[in-house]
Design an enzyme around this catalytic site. Sequence first.
Site, PDB file in Angstrom:
ATOM      1  N   LEU A   1       0.027  -4.427  -3.876  1.00 39.90           N
ATOM      2  CA  LEU A   1       0.242  -2.986  -4.062  1.00 39.90           C
ATOM      3  C   LEU A   1      -0.529  -2.263  -2.973  1.00 39.90           C
ATOM      4  O   LEU A   1      -1.744  -2.470  -2.818  1.00 39.90           O
ATOM      5  CB  LEU A   1      -0.279  -2.571  -5.449  1.00 39.90           C
ATOM      6  CG  LEU A   1      -0.393  -1.070  -5.746  1.00 39.90           C
ATOM      7  CD1 LEU A   1       0.942  -0.374  -5.616  1.00 39.90           C
ATOM      8  CD2 LEU A   1      -0.963  -0.864  -7.149  1.00 39.90           C
TER       9      LEU A   1
ATOM     10  N   CYS B   1       2.054   4.523   2.377  1.00 40.48           N
ATOM     11  CA  CYS B   1       3.035   3.779   3.194  1.00 40.48           C
ATOM     12  C   CYS B   1       4.106   4.675   3.805  1.00 40.48           C
ATOM     13  O   CYS B   1       5.168   4.179   4.188  1.00 40.48           O
ATOM     14  CB  CYS B   1       3.681   2.681   2.354  1.00 40.48           C
ATOM     15  SG  CYS B   1       2.505   1.433   1.838  1.00 40.48           S
ATOM     16  N   SER B   2       3.844   5.972   3.925  1.00 43.74           N
ATOM     17  CA  SER B   2       4.847   6.844   4.559  1.00 43.74           C
ATOM     18  C   SER B   2       4.748   6.810   6.076  1.00 43.74           C
ATOM     19  O   SER B   2       5.677   7.215   6.765  1.00 43.74           O
ATOM     20  CB  SER B   2       4.673   8.291   4.076  1.00 43.74           C
ATOM     21  OG  SER B   2       3.437   8.805   4.542  1.00 43.74           O
ATOM     22  N   SER B   3       3.623   6.331   6.616  1.00 39.50           N
ATOM     23  CA  SER B   3       3.483   6.329   8.080  1.00 39.50           C
ATOM     24  C   SER B   3       2.374   5.366   8.496  1.00 39.50           C
ATOM     25  O   SER B   3       1.683   4.780   7.664  1.00 39.50           O
ATOM     26  CB  SER B   3       3.154   7.743   8.593  1.00 39.50           C
ATOM     27  OG  SER B   3       1.830   8.090   8.253  1.00 39.50           O
ATOM     28  N   GLY B   4       2.248   5.197   9.821  1.00 34.67           N
ATOM     29  CA  GLY B   4       1.106   4.518  10.422  1.00 34.67           C
ATOM     30  C   GLY B   4       0.840   3.126   9.895  1.00 34.67           C
ATOM     31  O   GLY B   4       1.742   2.298   9.731  1.00 34.67           O
TER      32      GLY B   4
ATOM     33  N   GLY C   1       0.046   2.054   6.983  1.00 36.66           N
ATOM     34  CA  GLY C   1       0.655   1.704   5.695  1.00 36.66           C
ATOM     35  C   GLY C   1       2.034   1.083   5.848  1.00 36.66           C
ATOM     36  O   GLY C   1       2.370   0.110   5.160  1.00 36.66           O
TER      37      GLY C   1
ATOM     38  N   SER D   1     -13.298   2.525   8.141  1.00 39.42           N
ATOM     39  CA  SER D   1     -13.244   2.938   9.550  1.00 39.42           C
ATOM     40  C   SER D   1     -14.584   2.550  10.177  1.00 39.42           C
ATOM     41  O   SER D   1     -15.570   2.350   9.454  1.00 39.42           O
ATOM     42  CB  SER D   1     -13.074   4.458   9.600  1.00 39.42           C
ATOM     43  OG  SER D   1     -13.353   4.968  10.878  1.00 39.42           O
TER      44      SER D   1
ATOM     45  N   TYR E   1     -15.691  13.428   6.832  1.00 43.27           N
ATOM     46  CA  TYR E   1     -14.866  12.199   6.799  1.00 43.27           C
ATOM     47  C   TYR E   1     -15.763  10.958   6.772  1.00 43.27           C
ATOM     48  O   TYR E   1     -15.545  10.040   5.968  1.00 43.27           O
ATOM     49  CB  TYR E   1     -13.950  12.185   8.032  1.00 43.27           C
ATOM     50  CG  TYR E   1     -13.122  10.934   8.206  1.00 43.27           C
ATOM     51  CD1 TYR E   1     -12.028  10.669   7.375  1.00 43.27           C
ATOM     52  CD2 TYR E   1     -13.414  10.017   9.213  1.00 43.27           C
ATOM     53  CE1 TYR E   1     -11.256   9.530   7.547  1.00 43.27           C
ATOM     54  CE2 TYR E   1     -12.647   8.872   9.401  1.00 43.27           C
ATOM     55  CZ  TYR E   1     -11.571   8.628   8.563  1.00 43.27           C
ATOM     56  OH  TYR E   1     -10.805   7.489   8.738  1.00 43.27           O
TER      57      TYR E   1
HETATM   58  P1  NAP Z   1      -1.553   8.233   8.878  1.00 45.34           P
HETATM   59  O1  NAP Z   1      -0.418   7.767   9.733  1.00 45.34           O
HETATM   60  O2  NAP Z   1      -1.914   9.675   8.888  1.00 45.34           O
HETATM   61  O3  NAP Z   1      -1.280   7.730   7.370  1.00 45.34           O
HETATM   62  C1  NAP Z   1      -2.066   8.157   6.299  1.00 45.34           C
HETATM   63  C2  NAP Z   1      -1.320   7.836   5.024  1.00 45.34           C
HETATM   64  O4  NAP Z   1      -2.106   8.260   3.903  1.00 45.34           O
HETATM   65  C3  NAP Z   1       0.022   8.581   4.924  1.00 45.34           C
HETATM   66  O5  NAP Z   1       0.974   7.716   4.333  1.00 45.34           O
HETATM   67  C4  NAP Z   1      -0.306   9.725   3.990  1.00 45.34           C
HETATM   68  O6  NAP Z   1       0.795  10.233   3.267  1.00 45.34           O
HETATM   69  C5  NAP Z   1      -1.247   9.005   3.053  1.00 45.34           C
HETATM   70  N1  NAP Z   1      -1.890   9.941   2.141  1.00 45.34           N
HETATM   71  C6  NAP Z   1      -2.617  11.029   2.408  1.00 45.34           C
HETATM   72  N2  NAP Z   1      -2.965  11.646   1.268  1.00 45.34           N
HETATM   73  C7  NAP Z   1      -2.444  10.911   0.248  1.00 45.34           C
HETATM   74  C8  NAP Z   1      -2.447  11.001  -1.163  1.00 45.34           C
HETATM   75  N3  NAP Z   1      -3.054  12.017  -1.799  1.00 45.34           N
HETATM   76  N4  NAP Z   1      -1.824  10.043  -1.901  1.00 45.34           N
HETATM   77  C9  NAP Z   1      -1.194   9.014  -1.280  1.00 45.34           C
HETATM   78  N5  NAP Z   1      -1.131   8.885   0.054  1.00 45.34           N
HETATM   79  C10 NAP Z   1      -1.752   9.821   0.800  1.00 45.34           C
HETATM   80  O7  NAP Z   1      -2.895   7.495   9.301  1.00 45.34           O
HETATM   81  P2  NAP Z   1      -3.263   5.938   9.484  1.00 45.34           P
HETATM   82  O8  NAP Z   1      -3.932   5.807  10.795  1.00 45.34           O
HETATM   83  O9  NAP Z   1      -2.116   5.074   9.171  1.00 45.34           O
HETATM   84  O10 NAP Z   1      -4.394   5.807   8.359  1.00 45.34           O
HETATM   85  C11 NAP Z   1      -4.448   4.722   7.450  1.00 45.34           C
HETATM   86  C12 NAP Z   1      -5.898   4.466   7.065  1.00 45.34           C
HETATM   87  O11 NAP Z   1      -6.624   4.037   8.239  1.00 45.34           O
HETATM   88  C13 NAP Z   1      -6.651   5.680   6.512  1.00 45.34           C
HETATM   89  O12 NAP Z   1      -7.450   5.285   5.417  1.00 45.34           O
HETATM   90  C14 NAP Z   1      -7.544   6.096   7.672  1.00 45.34           C
HETATM   91  O13 NAP Z   1      -8.706   6.768   7.232  1.00 45.34           O
HETATM   92  C15 NAP Z   1      -7.847   4.752   8.318  1.00 45.34           C
HETATM   93  N6  NAP Z   1      -8.256   4.826   9.726  1.00 45.34           N
HETATM   94  C16 NAP Z   1      -7.466   5.466  10.636  1.00 45.34           C
HETATM   95  C17 NAP Z   1      -7.876   5.504  11.961  1.00 45.34           C
HETATM   96  C18 NAP Z   1      -7.049   6.188  13.027  1.00 45.34           C
HETATM   97  O14 NAP Z   1      -7.543   6.427  14.136  1.00 45.34           O
HETATM   98  N7  NAP Z   1      -5.792   6.468  12.772  1.00 45.34           N
HETATM   99  C19 NAP Z   1      -9.087   4.914  12.352  1.00 45.34           C
HETATM  100  C20 NAP Z   1      -9.857   4.261  11.392  1.00 45.34           C
HETATM  101  C21 NAP Z   1      -9.435   4.220  10.079  1.00 45.34           C
HETATM  102  P3  NAP Z   1       1.535  11.592   3.693  1.00 45.34           P
HETATM  103  O15 NAP Z   1       2.495  11.198   4.778  1.00 45.34           O
HETATM  104  O16 NAP Z   1       2.238  12.030   2.440  1.00 45.34           O
HETATM  105  O17 NAP Z   1       0.494  12.554   4.158  1.00 45.34           O
END
Ligand code: NAP
Length: 286
Positions: free
Chosen positions: A6, A10-13, A15, A138, A151
């Site tokens: 689970l 998973c809508s982007s990035g 996930g 992170s 954050y």
């Molecule tokens: P992302 O593309 O912005 O994806 C974030 C995901 O979290 C989206 O699916 C978003 O959904 C979802 N989300 C936000 N609020 C939510 C809620 N209330 N309930 C359920 N889903 C929710 O960013 P990502 O880079 O893939 O991030 C994934 C993880 O990696 C995060 O935990 C982030 O902190 C961590 N991370 C990211 C980076 C980076 O540079 N990108 C670096 C280190 C760690 P919506 O589309 O609906 O908003």
Amino acid sequence: MTKVILTTGCSSGLGVQLAVDAAKAGHNVFATMRNLRKRAALDTAAVEAGVALKVLPLDVQDFDSVAACVDQVLDDAGRIDVLINNAGAGFVRSTEQASEADISWVMDVNFMGVVRCVKAVIPHFRKQRSGHVINISSVGGLVGQPFNEIYCGAKFAVEGYTEAMASYISPNFGINFTIVEPGGIQSEFAASVLKQVEETGGMLDDEYLPILQKYVGGSQTRQAGSDIYQTAAEVSAVVMDCIASDAPPIRTRTSKWGEAFCALKTDLDPDGKKLQQQVFDQFLSD
Ligand code: NAP
């Protein structure tokens, strides 16, 4: 071995990548997102990879939504083996500039969201005497960075929360905990942060502005020309290794850059197992 997985956000990035990679590895994947109208990226990636996923709604900010999703997975699959807490959101503002509503939202999504999902799943893991919680943190969960104090505070909270559970739940109930600590990931994350800043008044013209401009300007250069940023596929590969392992790490970075950046915090105990043992010996040994 096929596992029931689970995963949130998973809508982007990352996930999307995690869901598809786990399905490609033969697992039974329940990919969740808070808004099913945003499922196109996941559906496209699944079709391209030739895998089938079950897609369910789950908003990490709403415990009823989390509990309903967990019940649905249990009804459908009979068990859950791995929970991946991936949903999260960045936030770039100094404490002075952040509203109380902003701060509550960042803590709620990034920390309370993880707690809600663990709270819903852990009774089943305990009954099974098995399970694996993987929390996507992170390098910001280990090293505080400019304008990221809210954050980083939330991700530090995820780290402490996970470490604490690993100290007593793992040895007693056979449940594994892993904190994954990526550096930058090429995803929607940075754009969402900038959008959030714009929607809440933009960059304020005050004493912080030149420091913030240096940070934001530098981050664009860093993104273009360095090894800070990884693809979601590279980060996902580390998570897949954790899922496949019989003895997964308590914490792991996902790149050489991340390892070097966190070395002052992690060199003595890179995978967190020594600290887990030390805490167990201190408080729970006979
Ligand atoms: P992302 O593309 O912005 O994806 C974030 C995901 O979290 C989206 O699916 C978003 O959904 C979802 N989300 C936000 N609020 C939510 C809620 N209330 N309930 C359920 N889903 C929710 O960013 P990502 O880079 O893939 O991030 C994934 C993880 O990696 C995060 O935990 C982030 O902190 C961590 N991370 C990211 C980076 C980076 O540079 N990108 C670096 C280190 C760690 P919506 O589309 O609906 O908003």
